[in-house]
Design a protein around this motif. Structure first.
Motif, PDB file in Angstrom:
ATOM      1  N   PHE A  92      21.737  70.236  64.476  1.00 38.69           N
ATOM      2  CA  PHE A  92      22.982  69.457  63.494  1.00 38.69           C
ATOM      3  C   PHE A  92      22.390  69.906  61.734  1.00 38.69           C
ATOM      4  N   LEU A  95      23.182  73.559  61.772  1.00 36.86           N
ATOM      5  CA  LEU A  95      24.442  73.750  61.184  1.00 36.86           C
ATOM      6  C   LEU A  95      25.177  73.543  59.795  1.00 36.86           C
ATOM      7  N   ILE A  96      24.454  71.748  59.097  1.00 34.48           N
ATOM      8  CA  ILE A  96      24.888  71.335  58.286  1.00 34.48           C
ATOM      9  C   ILE A  96      24.493  72.266  57.196  1.00 34.48           C
ATOM     10  N   GLU A  98      24.588  75.384  56.457  1.00 37.83           N
ATOM     11  CA  GLU A  98      24.591  76.854  56.428  1.00 37.83           C
ATOM     12  C   GLU A  98      26.010  76.036  55.258  1.00 37.83           C
ATOM     13  N   LYS A  99      26.726  77.465  54.443  1.00 34.34           N
ATOM     14  CA  LYS A  99      27.447  77.473  53.385  1.00 34.34           C
ATOM     15  C   LYS A  99      28.325  77.453  54.020  1.00 34.34           C
ATOM     16  N   ILE A 100      29.105  75.545  54.143  1.00 41.21           N
ATOM     17  CA  ILE A 100      30.295  75.938  55.108  1.00 41.21           C
ATOM     18  C   ILE A 100      30.999  74.307  54.166  1.00 41.21           C
ATOM     19  N   ARG A 101      32.514  74.717  54.471  1.00 46.09           N
ATOM     20  CA  ARG A 101      33.387  73.563  53.701  1.00 46.09           C
ATOM     21  C   ARG A 101      33.406  72.121  54.230  1.00 46.09           C
ATOM     22  N   GLY A 104      29.627  68.004  52.734  1.00 48.47           N
ATOM     23  CA  GLY A 104      29.377  66.724  52.191  1.00 48.47           C
ATOM     24  C   GLY A 104      29.821  64.941  52.942  1.00 48.47           C
ATOM     25  N   TYR A 106      31.221  65.962  56.449  1.00 48.64           N
ATOM     26  CA  TYR A 106      30.333  65.980  57.578  1.00 48.64           C
ATOM     27  C   TYR A 106      28.603  64.516  57.586  1.00 48.64           C
ATOM     28  N   GLN A 107      28.644  65.105  56.734  1.00 50.95           N
ATOM     29  CA  GLN A 107      27.315  64.735  56.486  1.00 50.95           C
ATOM     30  C   GLN A 107      27.113  63.188  56.286  1.00 50.95           C
ATOM     31  N   ILE A 175      17.890  63.864  61.097  1.00 49.84           N
ATOM     32  CA  ILE A 175      19.092  64.758  60.349  1.00 49.84           C
ATOM     33  C   ILE A 175      18.627  65.183  59.221  1.00 49.84           C
ATOM     34  N   ILE A 176      19.377  64.030  58.515  1.00 45.86           N
ATOM     35  CA  ILE A 176      19.103  64.042  56.904  1.00 45.86           C
ATOM     36  C   ILE A 176      17.679  64.026  57.239  1.00 45.86           C
ATOM     37  N   LEU A 177      16.170  64.279  57.652  1.00 44.95           N
ATOM     38  CA  LEU A 177      15.178  64.321  57.559  1.00 44.95           C
ATOM     39  C   LEU A 177      14.789  65.794  57.374  1.00 44.95           C
ATOM     40  N   ALA A 180      16.417  67.675  54.647  1.00 53.17           N
ATOM     41  CA  ALA A 180      15.768  67.840  53.217  1.00 53.17           C
ATOM     42  C   ALA A 180      14.702  68.594  53.503  1.00 53.17           C
ATOM     43  N   TRP A 200      20.270  85.781  63.603  1.00 54.00           N
ATOM     44  CA  TRP A 200      20.624  83.865  62.796  1.00 54.00           C
ATOM     45  C   TRP A 200      19.331  83.509  63.282  1.00 54.00           C
TER      46      TRP A 200
END
Lengths: 296, 277
Positions: A92, A95-96, A98-101, A104, A106-107, A175-177, A180, A200
Motif C-alpha cells: 500500500f 501504491l500511495i 505512485e504519483k496518483i490523484r 492525501g 486515501y492516506q 503504511i505510514i512508516l 516515509a 515497475w
C-alpha cells in the motif's frame, strides 16, 4: 575511581533537580515493579500470608499449566501477522507513493482505524463477526454462503478473526512508516534505473525493497513486540480468550491469574517470563544487527 | 500516448486503494446506522440505514448510562496526565540536552530504553502500590501512571529537539540576563511549539483510547473513562445494540476530529517514535 573523582568535582547539582521528578516516577512505575515481580514470583500468597515457594511457580507454569501453554502457542500463531503486515504495508505504501490523484485523501482515510480506540473497534467487530452479523449477511448475498462461519465462536477460526481485526486496525502504522521510508530514497537511483530500462517490478524488488532494509528490520521487531505484549485489549474485548481458551494469550493469562484466580505469585512469575522473553529477543536482534553492521 | 498509458496503469492502483479505503471505513457505516436507529427498528432492519433517524439511543446513553460522566472523566484524565507529563519532561529534557552532569548519557539511555515496556509486565505491582497509598479511583493516581508511560517518549523527543537549538541563541539570552530557568521559559519552550503539538496529539489519542490502565485504576462506576464505560455497557446491556454502537461512535468521534485537525503532527509523532532505532 575516576567516576568518584568526577562526582566530587561535580559542583553543580542543579541538573539533577531538573531530572529528579522523571527519575522518581520511572522508578516507581518501571524499576520497582520489576523487582517486586521478581520477588513475588518466588512466593505463594494465601490468606494474607506469603509462603516461600521457590521455583514452584515457574515449574508449574512451564510444565503443568495448560492454559499458559495454550496462550504461548496462540501468541506464536499470531506471529503470522508479521509477514502479512510487511507485505501489505509495503504494497500500500508503494501504491500511495505512485504519483496518483487523491493521495492525501486515501492516506487520511486509511489511517482512521489506527486512531480509534481498540475498545470501539472491538465492540463493532464483535457485532460484525457474529453468526448473524453483517459479514455473513454480505457473504450470503454475494453468493459466497459457503464461507459463512461463526467467526468468533468457532475455536479453530477465532484466533484468525482476532488476527484480522488487529490487521485492520494496526496496518496503517506500517503504511505510514513505509511511505516515509520510500520518500527518503534518493530519486536519482530511480532515474538511473529508468535509463537502464528497468520496469515497475524491477524498481520494486531491486531498488525500493533493498533501500527500505532498515525500516523493514524495525517494523519486524516492532510487530513481534506488539504480538507478545500489546494486544491484550483486542482479546479482552473481542473474545475474553474464548471459546475455551482458543484465543487466550500470555497477557490475558497474567491478568486472569492476578485478578480472577487471585494468584499474585503465579501472575508475577508469568510476567517475569514474558519480560525475559522480550528482553532476550530485543538483545539478540540488537547483537545480530551489530554484527551485520560490522561486516558491511 | 505515453501519458495515456501511464494513467491507464493507474486505474488498478485506484481500484485497490478504493477497496482498501472502503474496508477501513466500512465498520463506521454500521456504527452510524445503528447509533441513529431505534431499538425496535434495529431488530427488523439490521443492515440498512434507519428509516427514522433518532437520537433516542444517544440521549439514553448520556443520561441513563453515565456516558456524560465518563466523557468528563476521560477529558480530566487525558488533560491531567498530559499537563503532568509536560511539567516533568520539559526540565528533564532541558537538563539532558543543555547541561553537563555525571551519568547524563546513562540516565538518558535508561529513560529512553523504557519506551515501549509492556503495560502488563509492570502493572500489577503498580496496582498494589497505588492501593497502598490510596490512589485507586483518583484522577491523580491514574494520571501518574499514564505520565510514566508517556515520559520516555516525551523526554526522548524533547531532548533531541532542544539539542538542535543553537547554543548562540542561549548565550545571547544569558547576556541579556536570563538565568537557566528563564532561558527555558522564554527561549526554548516557545521555539519548540511544533514538537509540543506532536507530543500532545499523540498522547491525547493514546490516553483517551487506553483501556487496561483505566480499568485497573478507576474501578468505581462514576470514575470510569469512556473506554471502560463502553466495555461495561457491552457486558451488561448486550441486548441494547443501539446503545453499544452509540458508545463506540462517541469514543471514536473526538479522536477522529482531533486527527483530522492535527494530521501533520500525528504523522510526525508516529515517525519520530519509530526513528528511535
Amino acid at each position: 575511581m575516576d567516576f568518584i573523582r568526577r562526582l566530587k568535582n561535580q559542583r553543580d547539582y542543579k541538573p539533577y533537580l531538573y531530572i529528579l521528578p522523571s527519575i522518581l516516577l520511572l522508578i516507581f512505575v518501571f524499576f520497582y515493579p520489576l523487582i517486586q515481580n521478581l520477588y513475588r514470583s518466588f512466593f505463594r500468597f494465601a490468606g494474607g500470608k506469603a509462603i516461600f515457594f521457590g521455583l514452584n511457580n515457574y515449574k508449574y507454569l512451564l510444565l503443568t499449566d495448560t492454559i499458559a501453554r495454550r496462550a504461548f502457542l496462540n501468541n506464536l500463531t499470531l506471529l503470522l501477522i508479521v509477514p502479512i503486515f510487511l507485505i501489505l504495508a509495503i504494497l500500500f505504501a508503494v501504491l500511495i507513493t505512485e504519483k496518483i490523484r487523491f493521495r492525501g485523501l486515501y492516506q487520511t482515510i486509511i489511517i482512521i482505524p489506527y486512531i480509534i480506540s481498540i475498545v470501539a473497534a472491538g465492540v463493532v467487530f464483535s457485532r460484525l463477526l457474529r453468526f448473524d452479523g453483517i459479514i455473513n449477511f454480505i457473504l450470503d448475498n454475494i453468493g459466497l454462503d459457503v464461507l459463512i462461519h461463526n467467526w468468533l465462536g468457532d475455536p479453530k477460526l477465532a484466533i484468525f478473526s482476532v488476527m484480522s481485526v488487529i490487521v485492520w486496525k494496526e496496518l496503517p502504522f506500517g503504511i505510514i512508516l513505509f511511505i516515509a521510508g520510500i520518500s527518503n530514497i534518493n530519486p536519482e537511483i530511480y532515474e538511473a534505473a529508468k535509463i537502464d530500462g528497468a520496469n515497475w517490478w524491477q524498481n520494486l524488488f531491486y531498488i525500493t525493497i533493498p533501500q527500505l532494509k532498515s525500516v523493514i528490520n524495525f517494523y519486524i521487531v516492532y510487530n513481534v513486540m506488539v504480538i507478545f505484549a500489546w494486544i491484550f485489549t483486542y482479546v479482552y474485548v473481542l473474545t475474553e480468550g474464548g471459546p475455551v481458551n482458543a484465543t487466550t494469550i500470555l497477557e490475558l493469562r497474567i491478568f486472569n491469574l492476578a485478578f480472577k484466580e487471585h494468584n499474585m505469585g503465579m501472575a508475577s512469575a508469568l510476567a517475569m517470563l514474558l519480560f525475559l522473553m522480550i528482553f532476550v529477543f530485543v538483545y539478540l536482534q540488537f547483537r545480530l544487527r551489530q554484527e551485520t553492521l560490522e561486516e558491511s | 500516448m505515453a501519458s495515456m498509458r501511464a494513467s491507464l496503469f493507474k486505474v488498478p492502483i485506484h481500484i485497490i486503494l478504493i477497496i482498501y479505503s472502503l474496508i477501513s471505513i466500512f465498520p463506521f457505516y454500521y456504527v452510524v446506522i445503528t447509533t441513529f436507529k431505534s431499538r425496535d427498528e434495529f431488530y427488523i432492519n439490521v443492515y440498512a440505514p434507519p428509516e427514522n433517524w433518532t437520537l433516542e439511543g444517544v440521549i439514553t446513553l448520556y443520561t441513563d448510562y453515565g456516558f456524560g460522566r465518563a466523557t468528563l472523566n476521560s477529558v480530566i484524565v487525558t488533560f491531567l496526565s498530559i499537563v503532568i507529563t509536560l511539567i516533568i519532561a520539559t526540565p528533564a529534557a532541558y537538563a539532558y540536552s543543555k547541561m553537563k552532569f555525571i551519568a547524563r548519557g546513562f540516565l538518558l539511555s535508561l529513560t529512553v530504553a523504557l519506551l515501549g515496556v509492556p503495560v502488563m509486565i509492570v502493572i500489577i505491582p503498580v496496582y498494589v502500590l497505588m492501593s497502598k497509598v490510596n490512589l485507586l479511583d483518583s484522577y491523580i493516581g491514574v494520571s501518574l501512571v499514564y505520565t510514566a508511560f508517556n515520559l520516555p517518549f516525551y523526554i526522548f523527543l524533547l531532548t533531541s529537539f532542544f539539542r538542535a537549538i543553537p547554543q548562540e541563541i542561549l548565550d545571547a539570552g544569558r547576556i541579556d540576563g536570563c538565568n537557566r530557568f528563564e532561558l527555558l521559559k522564554k527561549i526554548i519552550v516557545p521555539l519548540s511549539r511544533p514538537v509540543y503539538a506532536t507530543l500532545i496529539v499523540i498522547s491525547t489519542i493514546w490516553v483517551w483510547n487506553e483501556l487496561l490502565i483505566a480499568m485497573m485504576f478507576l474501578r468505581k462506576d462514576d470514575m470510569h473513562t469512556v473506554t471502560v464505560a463502553l466495555s461495561r455497557i457491552v457486558g451488561r446491556y448486550s441486548m441494547h445494540p443501539e446503545l453499544i454502537q452509540a458508545g463506540a461512535f462517541f469514543v471514536a468521534l473526538p479522536m477522529i476530529l482531533l486527527f483530522l485537525a492535527g494530521r501533520k503532527y500525528f504523522i510526525q509523532g508516529l515517525l519520530s517514535g519509530a526513528l528511535k532505532e
